[in-house]
Design an enzyme around this catalytic site. Sequence first.
Site, PDB file in Angstrom:
ATOM      1  N   PRO A 111      35.307   0.148 -14.860  1.00 22.10           N
ATOM      2  CG  PRO A 111      37.512   0.709 -14.763  1.00 22.10           C
ATOM      3  CD  PRO A 111      36.175   1.310 -14.949  1.00 22.10           C
ATOM      4  CD  GLU A 112      30.434  -2.571 -11.844  1.00 22.99           C
ATOM      5  OE1 GLU A 112      29.971  -3.112 -10.837  1.00 22.99           O
ATOM      6  OE2 GLU A 112      29.816  -2.494 -12.912  1.00 22.99           O
TER       7      GLU A 112
END
Length: 271
Positions: free
Chosen positions: A2-3
């Site tokens: 996850p960014e």
Amino acid sequence: MPELPEVEVTRLSFADRIEGARITGVRLGKPLRWPLGCDPAELVAQKVGAVTRRGKYLWLALERGGLLMHLGMSGSLAFGKPAAPPGPHDHFDLVTGRGTLRLTDPRRFGAVVWSASADSGRAAKLLARLGLEPFDAAFDGAHLHAALRKRKVAVKQALLGGEIVVGAGNIYACEALFDAGIDPRTRSDRISRPRAARLAAAVRSTLARALDLGGSTLRDFRDARGMEGAFQLQARVYGRAGQPCRRCGGTVRRVVQGGRASFFCPGCQRR
DNA sequence: AAGTGGACCTGCTAGC
DNA sequence: TGCTAGCAGGTCCACT
């Protein structure tokens, strides 16, 4: 995994539903990156406050302190009514009167850490080095240019480091550099002011577009409602080594920088 | 001090 | 079909 877009999409998918809920139980699975740092029983009976984000971290305010959460490489959160029995990768459940917030994280690089506040104790230490939020007005070409000038690393690594600007991980750093027409291997102190301005704009627009599309689901990312992202379908370079550049038709290349894969189009991106 | 590489952990895929 | 090497969205820490 996850960014920033995935973390923010996750936040938006459960924040309003959990806010105001009363905690009735906590279940811990296998150890995550760091220990919780408090007796889980102390969380019970507390009311959940606002859910906010800083970089790729989420902060769940409680009546006494709060929980700093990170999804690591493979984490995702789900929030819903009847939580199924925990699977082998479900390592944290926050049971509330309105549903269970569950962290699923096969690789266990993620974390849930209790802290007395977001700007003291353990949370403060973890957040201390983070750079500007990409959508902060202070993050502009001038700021990026000045920060890049002080470093000698490749520009891709400077973006990934998170000390200048937070939120762009491997996918979005590659995509933003493509948009800005900059070779990821370019030394950060050799980026001109106009190029830095283009890069700052590209970081913002890339993250904004990903946010719009619900993030990227490469393999298993879901928001807290179980929805997949769609940005990966639009990636220009990430994961496309050997394939034709969608803009110039040249061949997308893959190189390794700091142990991470970088993807770029040699025709469209210059040093 | 800044830059580099290793560490953490599991699962999936490609290739033999 | 089955084993193995390599790879994966992050980031802290030790070392040079």
